[in-house]
Design a protein around this motif. Structure first.
Motif, short mmCIF file in Angstrom:
data_model
loop_
_atom_site.label_atom_id
_atom_site.label_comp_id
_atom_site.label_asym_id
_atom_site.label_seq_id
_atom_site.Cartn_x
_atom_site.Cartn_y
_atom_site.Cartn_z
N THR A 14 0.85 -1.19 0.00
CA THR A 14 0.00 0.00 0.00
C THR A 14 0.88 1.23 0.00
N GLN A 15 0.54 2.18 -0.88
CA GLN A 15 1.30 3.42 -1.01
C GLN A 15 0.34 4.60 -1.08
N ALA A 72 -4.77 6.45 -1.97
CA ALA A 72 -3.88 5.34 -1.64
C ALA A 72 -4.03 4.31 -2.74
N GLU A 74 -3.36 0.16 -3.50
CA GLU A 74 -3.06 -1.14 -2.92
C GLU A 74 -2.78 -2.10 -4.05
N SER A 95 -7.27 1.62 -6.26
CA SER A 95 -7.05 2.93 -5.64
C SER A 95 -8.18 3.18 -4.65
N GLU A 96 -7.86 4.01 -3.64
CA GLU A 96 -8.85 4.32 -2.62
C GLU A 96 -8.80 5.81 -2.28
N ARG A 103 -13.37 2.80 -3.46
CA ARG A 103 -12.28 1.98 -3.99
C ARG A 103 -12.62 1.57 -5.42
#
Length: 157
Positions: A14-15, A72, A74, A95-96, A103
């Motif tokens: 996760t970034q 974020a 994932e 993406s979130e 999401r």
């Protein structure tokens, strides 16, 4: 070799997407996502093989939706199928929006990694055991993707 479960190779990263990760439209550079995909695939393949592995090919990098600054991402990767020394790795990127919780699937990819020994020569890998519906579907369609890779490689020579 003893078969291994798909779950044994599952890897998650996760970034947070920062402005330096994005282009002039405020969406994430594809090349940065591609770097994450290659790294997470390497980890998943080495977890499966328990030896070094190198990228052999990338079938596709399908960008399905933009990833925006402040979201974020994932990444989830796992080995879906094996041959003698090669492993197919599936990666999906979600993406979130951390404020709304929305999401979305933003990218999918299939890569092939080859396990190598200490001399850099290809090395056998264990077979895979799929358990979930998604794992079984990807496993069932992997031979066709493998055949397409071989055909593509043959045509490029």
């Amino acid at each position: 070799m003893e078969p291994k479960y798909v779950r044994e190779s599952r890897t998650i990263l996760t970034q947070l997407v920062f402005p330096s990760d994005t282009n002039m439209h405020g969406t994430m550079f594809g090349g940065i996502v591609m770097e994450y995909i290659d790294k997470i695939s390497a980890i998943a393949s080495m977890r499966h093989a328990r030896k070094a592995a190198v990228t052999a090919s990338s079938d596709s990098l399908d960008f399905l939706a933009p990833i925006r600054v402040g979201e974020a991402i994932e990444l989830e990767a796992f080995v879906t199928w094996t041959h003698k020394s090669s492993m197919e790795v599936y990666v999906k990127v979600v993406s979130e929006n951390l404020i709304t919780g929305e999401r979305k699937l933003t990218m999918r990819s299939f890569l092939t990694f080859v396990a190598v020994d200490e001399n850099g020569k290809s090395s056998p890998v264990p077979p895979i055991i799929p358990e979930t519906d998604e794992e079984k579907r990807l496993f069932a369609t992997a031979q066709e993707r493998y055949d397409q890779r071989k055909l593509r490689r043959h045509k490029s020579i």
